[in-house]
Write an enzyme that holds these catalytic residues in place. Sequence first.
Site, short mmCIF file in Angstrom:
data_model
loop_
_atom_site.label_atom_id
_atom_site.label_comp_id
_atom_site.label_asym_id
_atom_site.label_seq_id
_atom_site.Cartn_x
_atom_site.Cartn_y
_atom_site.Cartn_z
N GLU A 27 -7.92 12.49 4.40
CA GLU A 27 -9.22 12.44 3.72
C GLU A 27 -9.59 13.82 3.19
OE1 GLU A 27 -11.91 10.54 6.49
OE2 GLU A 27 -10.96 8.59 6.11
N CYS A 42 -5.26 -1.45 0.87
CA CYS A 42 -6.22 -1.53 -0.24
C CYS A 42 -5.50 -1.94 -1.53
CB CYS A 42 -6.95 -0.19 -0.41
SG CYS A 42 -6.01 1.06 -1.30
N ASN A 98 -3.29 8.52 6.63
CA ASN A 98 -4.35 8.79 5.65
C ASN A 98 -4.85 10.23 5.78
OD1 ASN A 98 -5.42 7.80 8.15
ND2 ASN A 98 -7.38 7.37 7.20
N GLU A 135 -0.45 4.35 3.29
CA GLU A 135 0.66 3.69 2.60
C GLU A 135 1.19 4.56 1.46
OE1 GLU A 135 -2.28 2.58 3.36
OE2 GLU A 135 -2.28 0.48 3.99
N CYS A 144 -3.10 0.62 -3.10
CA CYS A 144 -1.83 0.74 -2.38
C CYS A 144 -0.93 -0.47 -2.63
CB CYS A 144 -2.08 0.93 -0.89
SG CYS A 144 -2.69 2.60 -0.50
N CYS A 164 -4.45 7.23 1.05
CA CYS A 164 -4.19 6.24 2.10
C CYS A 164 -2.83 6.47 2.76
CB CYS A 164 -4.19 4.83 1.52
SG CYS A 164 -5.80 4.28 0.95
N1 THU Z 1 -7.07 3.54 4.46
C1 THU Z 1 -5.72 3.61 4.49
O1 THU Z 1 -5.14 4.65 4.77
N2 THU Z 1 -5.03 2.49 4.20
C2 THU Z 1 -5.60 1.28 3.96
O2 THU Z 1 -4.88 0.34 3.68
C3 THU Z 1 -7.04 1.11 4.03
C4 THU Z 1 -7.82 2.37 4.10
C5 THU Z 1 -7.83 4.75 4.82
C6 THU Z 1 -8.58 5.41 3.70
C7 THU Z 1 -9.67 6.12 4.45
O3 THU Z 1 -9.17 7.35 4.93
C8 THU Z 1 -9.94 5.24 5.66
O4 THU Z 1 -8.79 4.41 5.80
C9 THU Z 1 -11.18 4.39 5.54
O5 THU Z 1 -11.17 3.65 4.38
#
Ligand code: THU
Length: 133
Positions: free
Chosen positions: A44, A87, A42, A55, A90, A53
């Site tokens: 940000e 999520c 991920n 995925e 994804c 994310c």
């Molecule tokens: N996140 C992911 O990378 N994948 C997921 O399936 C759930 C959430 C990340 C997004 C964000 O950077 C952090 O986790 C918190 O939500």
Amino acid sequence: MDLDGLFKEAEKAALHSYSPYSHFRVGAALLSEDGRIFTGTNVENRSFGLTICAERSAVVAAVSSGVKRFTALAISTLDSESPVGPCGACRQVLSEFMSGDAPVRFGGSGGEKVNTTISALLPFDSLHDLGKT
Ligand code: THU
């Protein structure tokens, strides 16, 4: 590569997470039809809505290398003890490039793993084959 090995690759990818806002590191590893592994983490941003994310990072990395079909997925959430599933956005993106029966494994730091499939994560995916007509 089995799911255990794929999960280890996801854990390694999570170590590269750029997550200064959530402090929630995620790694994803996709196994391609030709046996290669593509990972993502991920990423940000201070404009929160731009966060990508793990995925989708893995999907983008693979497609950018010309690889578009995947047979398995592993996701590691290092900063949760319990497993955290992908999520909704994804799930939709993954279903574009994976069959419904493709195995998915996800887990946190506590050792418990969830073993499921793409179709269980995204049921009633009526448009699944639209791009193949
Ligand atoms: N996140 C992911 O990378 N994948 C997921 O399936 C759930 C959430 C990340 C997004 C964000 O950077 C952090 O986790 C918190 O939500």
